[in-house]
Write a protein that holds these residues in place. Structure first.
Motif, PDB file in Angstrom:
ATOM      1  N   GLN A  21      -5.236  -4.462   5.954  1.00  0.00           N
ATOM      2  CA  GLN A  21      -4.006  -4.651   6.724  1.00  0.00           C
ATOM      3  C   GLN A  21      -3.425  -6.043   6.520  1.00  0.00           C
ATOM      4  O   GLN A  21      -2.202  -6.235   6.570  1.00  0.00           O
ATOM      5  CB  GLN A  21      -4.283  -4.407   8.214  1.00  0.00           C
ATOM      6  CG  GLN A  21      -4.577  -2.954   8.560  1.00  0.00           C
ATOM      7  CD  GLN A  21      -5.060  -2.780   9.994  1.00  0.00           C
ATOM      8  OE1 GLN A  21      -5.666  -3.687  10.570  1.00  0.00           O
ATOM      9  NE2 GLN A  21      -4.804  -1.602  10.580  1.00  0.00           N
ATOM     10  N   ALA A  22      -4.268  -7.024   6.276  1.00  0.00           N
ATOM     11  CA  ALA A  22      -3.811  -8.407   6.113  1.00  0.00           C
ATOM     12  C   ALA A  22      -3.426  -8.731   4.673  1.00  0.00           C
ATOM     13  O   ALA A  22      -3.000  -9.850   4.383  1.00  0.00           O
ATOM     14  CB  ALA A  22      -4.910  -9.367   6.568  1.00  0.00           C
ATOM     15  N   SER A  23      -3.560  -7.744   3.768  1.00  0.00           N
ATOM     16  CA  SER A  23      -3.277  -8.002   2.349  1.00  0.00           C
ATOM     17  C   SER A  23      -2.284  -6.978   1.827  1.00  0.00           C
ATOM     18  O   SER A  23      -2.645  -6.005   1.175  1.00  0.00           O
ATOM     19  CB  SER A  23      -4.573  -7.943   1.520  1.00  0.00           C
ATOM     20  OG  SER A  23      -5.539  -8.835   2.026  1.00  0.00           O
ATOM     21  N   PRO A  24      -1.005  -7.168   2.122  1.00  0.00           N
ATOM     22  CA  PRO A  24      -0.005  -6.195   1.674  1.00  0.00           C
ATOM     23  C   PRO A  24       0.069  -6.123   0.153  1.00  0.00           C
ATOM     24  O   PRO A  24      -0.083  -7.130  -0.547  1.00  0.00           O
ATOM     25  CB  PRO A  24       1.299  -6.737   2.264  1.00  0.00           C
ATOM     26  CG  PRO A  24       1.037  -8.193   2.506  1.00  0.00           C
ATOM     27  CD  PRO A  24      -0.413  -8.299   2.851  1.00  0.00           C
ATOM     28  N   ALA A  25       0.245  -4.921  -0.383  1.00  0.00           N
ATOM     29  CA  ALA A  25       0.312  -4.727  -1.829  1.00  0.00           C
ATOM     30  C   ALA A  25       1.683  -5.075  -2.354  1.00  0.00           C
ATOM     31  O   ALA A  25       2.690  -4.992  -1.638  1.00  0.00           O
ATOM     32  CB  ALA A  25      -0.032  -3.280  -2.160  1.00  0.00           C
ATOM     33  N   ALA A  26       1.744  -5.439  -3.636  1.00  0.00           N
ATOM     34  CA  ALA A  26       2.991  -5.914  -4.235  1.00  0.00           C
ATOM     35  C   ALA A  26       3.876  -4.790  -4.737  1.00  0.00           C
ATOM     36  O   ALA A  26       5.056  -4.990  -4.956  1.00  0.00           O
ATOM     37  CB  ALA A  26       2.674  -6.869  -5.390  1.00  0.00           C
ATOM     38  N   ASN A  27       3.299  -3.594  -4.984  1.00  0.00           N
ATOM     39  CA  ASN A  27       4.147  -2.508  -5.486  1.00  0.00           C
ATOM     40  C   ASN A  27       3.912  -1.242  -4.659  1.00  0.00           C
ATOM     41  O   ASN A  27       2.961  -1.138  -3.883  1.00  0.00           O
ATOM     42  CB  ASN A  27       3.910  -2.235  -6.979  1.00  0.00           C
ATOM     43  CG  ASN A  27       2.473  -1.803  -7.277  1.00  0.00           C
ATOM     44  OD1 ASN A  27       1.944  -0.898  -6.646  1.00  0.00           O
ATOM     45  ND2 ASN A  27       1.852  -2.473  -8.250  1.00  0.00           N
ATOM     46  N   ALA A  28       4.805  -0.281  -4.826  1.00  0.00           N
ATOM     47  CA  ALA A  28       4.819   0.921  -3.983  1.00  0.00           C
ATOM     48  C   ALA A  28       3.541   1.736  -4.124  1.00  0.00           C
ATOM     49  O   ALA A  28       3.008   2.256  -3.132  1.00  0.00           O
ATOM     50  CB  ALA A  28       6.037   1.774  -4.338  1.00  0.00           C
TER      51      ALA A  28
END
Length: 818
Positions: free
Chosen positions: A789-796
């Protein structure tokens, strides 16, 4: 004829000289046996007629009217005889080769009842410590040796009382003693014997042995045999050696776990013991100083033995390889010097001009050369079961062992030796590799087992020290599977003395322990005290003499194909060399007209070497060091692998597997071979995660921590495994595909710990499944959810993956509340 009888009588009189008894066989009793009835017996000259061909030796062998007769003197009744049956010639494709053993039994002839001569098999599993004890009589009274054959006495030699028996059918037909062992017949799908197509071709007798050559034909349903497919039968030529064992067995030497010898095991009974004990007798040659040299020997002077150990080279061996095979034998001379003997062992060319010698004769040790595709060599022993005395050995040398050593050498040290960078090695290099394999196999024939722990006694950095490693070798034992020095880097400029295995300090010490004569003791049990002191003193002075066993007990120091005292560090160095190999593989395997078969073969060898390094490292995780000790030695026998080494191993897995080893799949190779990197790497990653994240693994970590608070905790362990496996996305399309795949595997394994399948199946949980590991996993999953949850991904795509992983964690945590 009469002169021959007199000569044999003198010979057998020598055999019958006063000697101590052998407690491995029932005591010779004065039994009253029924004499053969007169109507069944013929006069000697009616059986052994003037047309008889007679040969003298251990027994008289008579041949008349297509029948073979043994004439046995009383002095050789109840004498142990080793019966060894070997192949002489075999059907093509059967993976049976001339010189290989087909059967081995210990037998003896005795006068039976009703005018019979019994042939018994001497099967020994129980022994008395002393034949003067009462329990010795108890063993004899309850032991009956099986009667393998019963022969009518055809006649008696009136000149000396020797009995004469007809052995034609015994050696021509089928029996369990002198034909192919039943387990081999089952494996090779051999059926019944065709009597009309089975014959004795010759029987030759010598002073202490008789050689029986036969041709036997069996029905066969083995589709792998061309002869079987064509005719439904196979024919084999066999040779059975009957070797008279010494009347006085060699002094036994008792087995010890701390020195690697093959042994014959027995149950020991003793009047003065309140229980039985299992003990072993090591297998070794009888090596003794000559009578006139005993005092020199005791003073420490090198002396020649009464009887030299000799190995002959099969004349079917290609001439250019013979000197190297012989050198592999002669290399052991320096080891025997440590036991006090010079010129104790030697290799010789087979004397083809000597028609009295046969390579199937069990008196001669031979290195046999097999025209076979099998990439192998082996070194068996034939030993006296009463004492462990090695009688002889037939080393099996398969032609394709050269293919095996070629592939090892190119893959392991190709970056360090330019001679290794082609598919056909020069004769000098191949000869040097043959020499090392020869030495290894001869070590087995001398009684030595594998010492897979030997290489662990060399610090990894010493393997890169040119001066040190060329002087000392990369392992202390040639009996290890420490093939070549793959740790050495090209910039180290280490020569062949630091790359090849050779006879080392452990080998010399082991030969000393097994072969050095002991004086002024009464028996093998007193010798054991002397031998124990040798071990304790030697290991205190030089711990590198440690025997690490066969590599089957889970001790990470005792692994096959590994090097050095730190398999993580050694494997890192190995990978550096392997990457160099991979980048040059196309060039090194190039041959005109080759359809990339060479590349396919060597690519498989290279990826196989990568897998070995990975396995060497994984064995450290939750491993245990096992060091057998007597009570005179300090320290623990069982010691868990330190936490720091386990952390190094998990880190290696993260760097070299979970971070996918795409360098193993360069496009210029994968476009010529049918390989699928994502599938192959994913399978290995999944298998490793199954090991690292199993209930049993976490349970063992927890148990060790309960004993030692400084050891790994389950929480620490899970965090390190997660760090290795659950790596951040990079934005690289290929790498991120691997990482998403690993994360899915990771949660699959965690779920199986949190809710074992046994619950749904209604089965009782194991201790590992029931343990606190489930609580630690619950805590671990909650922390992992917070991390995602604390590490949002960079692509869809990665965002969708993260959402799926959170959803999966929630499902796992709720799964046991349904």
């Amino acid at each position: 004829m009469k002169k021959e009888i007199i000569a044999l009588s003198m010979l057998t009189a020598l055999h019958a000289s006063a000697q101590q008894k052998d407690s491995s066989k029932p005591a010779e009793k004065e039994t009253t046996t029924a004499a053969p009835s007169k109507d069944k017996m013929q006069a000697y000259d009616k059986v052994i007629t003037p047309s008889t061909t007679t040969k003298s030796g251990m027994f008289f062998v008579h041949f008349v009217d297509n029948k073979y007769y043994f004439e046995i003197p009383d002095s050789l009744m109840n004498r142990d005889i080793l019966a060894v049956t070997r192949y002489v010639a075999t059907p093509e494709g059967g993976q049976m080769y001339g010189g290989e053993k087909a059967n081995e039994q210990t037998i003896y002839f005795e006068k039976g009842i009703q005018g019979k001569i019994f042939l018994r098999v001497n099967v020994v599993r129980s022994r008395a410590k002393d034949e003067n004890q009462a329990i010795y009589k108890a063993i004899q009274n309850t032991t009956v040796r099986p009667i393998a054959a019963a022969f009518d006495i055809k006649t008696i030699n009136p000149a000396n009382g020797n009995v004469v028996i007809d052995v034609t059918d015994f050696f021509k037909k089928e029996n369990a003693v002198v034909t192919i062992a039943q387990d081999i017949k089952t494996e090779k799908k051999l059926g019944g014997l065709a009597d009309d197509r089975s014959f004795i071709t010759s029987i030759k007798t010598f002073p202490i042995n008789i050689e029986i050559r036969s041709l036997k034909t069996y029905t066969s349903s083995n589709p792998g045999l061309a002869a079987s497919a064509a005719s439904g039968v196979v024919s084999l030529e066999l040779n059975t050696s009957l070797v008279l064992l010494p009347k006085v067995p060699m002094r036994k030497r008792l087995f010890d776990e701390r020195v690697g010898y093959f042994a014959n095991n027995f149950v020991l009974f003793d009047d003065n013991s309140q229980q039985t004990n299992t003990y072993g007798i090591i297998q070794r040659y009888r090596l003794e100083p000559k009578e006139e040299d005993i005092e020199k020997y005791k003073r420490g002077e090198l002396v020649e033995p009464k009887k030299q150990i000799v190995y002959y080279i099969d004349p079917a061996t290609p001439a250019k390889w013979r000197p190297y095979l012989m050198a592999g034998v002669n290399d052991w001379q320096k080891a025997f010097e440590q036991a006090g003997f010079k010129n104790a062992i030697v290799a010789k060319a087979w004397p083809s001009e000597d028609t009295t010698m046969s390579m199937e004769d069990a008196r001669f040790s031979v290195i046999r050369y097999f025209a076979s595709e099998i990439p192998n060599a082996y070194g068996p022993r034939i030993s006296d079961p009463r004492s462990g005395e090695i009688i002889e050995s037939h080393v099996g040398w398969y032609h394709n062992v050269m293919k095996l050593v070629h592939d090892w050498y190119m893959v392991q040290v190709g970056p360090n030796d330019a001679r290794a960078r082609k598919m056909e090695f020069d004769d000098e290099l191949m000869g040097e590799l043959i020499r090392f394999v020869s030495s290894h196999e001869i070590g087995h024939t001398l009684g030595l087992r594998h010492n897979m722990g030997a290489s662990s006694q060399t610090p990894v950095e010493k393997l890169r020290d040119k001066k040190w490693v060329e002087a000392n070798g990369h392992t202390v034992s040639i009996m290890d599977y420490a093939r070549f020095n793959y740790v050495a880097q090209p910039e180290d400029k280490i020569g062949k003395d630091g790359l090849y295995p050779r006879i080392g300090a452990y080998d010399k010490w082991a030969i000393q322990w097994g072969y050095k004569n002991i004086f002024n003791t009464n028996d093998e049990f007193e010798d054991k005290k002397v031998l124990n002191k040798w071990i304790v003193d030697s290991l205190n002075a030089n711990p590198r003499l440690w025997f690490g066993g066969e590599g089957k007990n889970g001790d990470p120091r005792s692994q096959t194909e590994d090097l050095g005292d730190n398999s993580v560090k050694a494997s890192d160095y190995g990978l550096l060399n392997l990457q160099r190999v991979m980048s040059n593989l196309l060039e090194w395997t190039k041959e005109e007209g080759d359809l990339y078969d060479n590349l396919k073969r060597m690519y498989k060898a290279t990826t196989g070497q990568y897998s070995r390094y990975l396995y060497h490292v994984l064995t450290n995780i939750n491993g245990t060091y096992i060091t057998f000790k007597s009570q005179e030695q300090n320290g623990a026998v069982y010691t868990p692998v330190p936490k720091e080494r386990m952390q190094e191993a998990i880190d290696y897995v993260g760097r070299n597997l979970m971070n996918p080893p795409l360098w193993l799949y360069p496009e210029n190779i994968t476009n010529k071979l049918r390989v699928f990197p994502f599938e192959e790497i994913g399978n290995v990653q999944n298998n490793v995660l199954n090991t690292l994240l199993s209930p049993g693994m976490l349970y063992n970590v927890m148990q060790i921590n309960l004993q030692d608070p400084k050891a790994y905790t389950v929480t620490e362990y899970l965090l390190d495994v997660k760090k290795a496996a659950w790596q951040k996305f990079t934005g690289d399309k290929v790498l991120d595909a691997y990482r998403r795949n690993i994360q899915k595997m990771y949660l699959e394994r965690i779920a199986m710990i949190y809710k074992p399948v046994s619950i749904d199946a209604g089965k009782m949980l194991t201790n590992a499944e029931r343990s606190d590991a489930r609580i630690y996993v619950q805590e671990h999953l909650l922390a992992l959810k917070r991390q995602i949850q604390a590490s949002p991904a960079a692509n869809a795509l990665n965002q969708l993956h993260n959402a799926a992983m959170i959803k999966e964690i929630d499902r796992i945590l709720k799964s046991d509340s349904k």
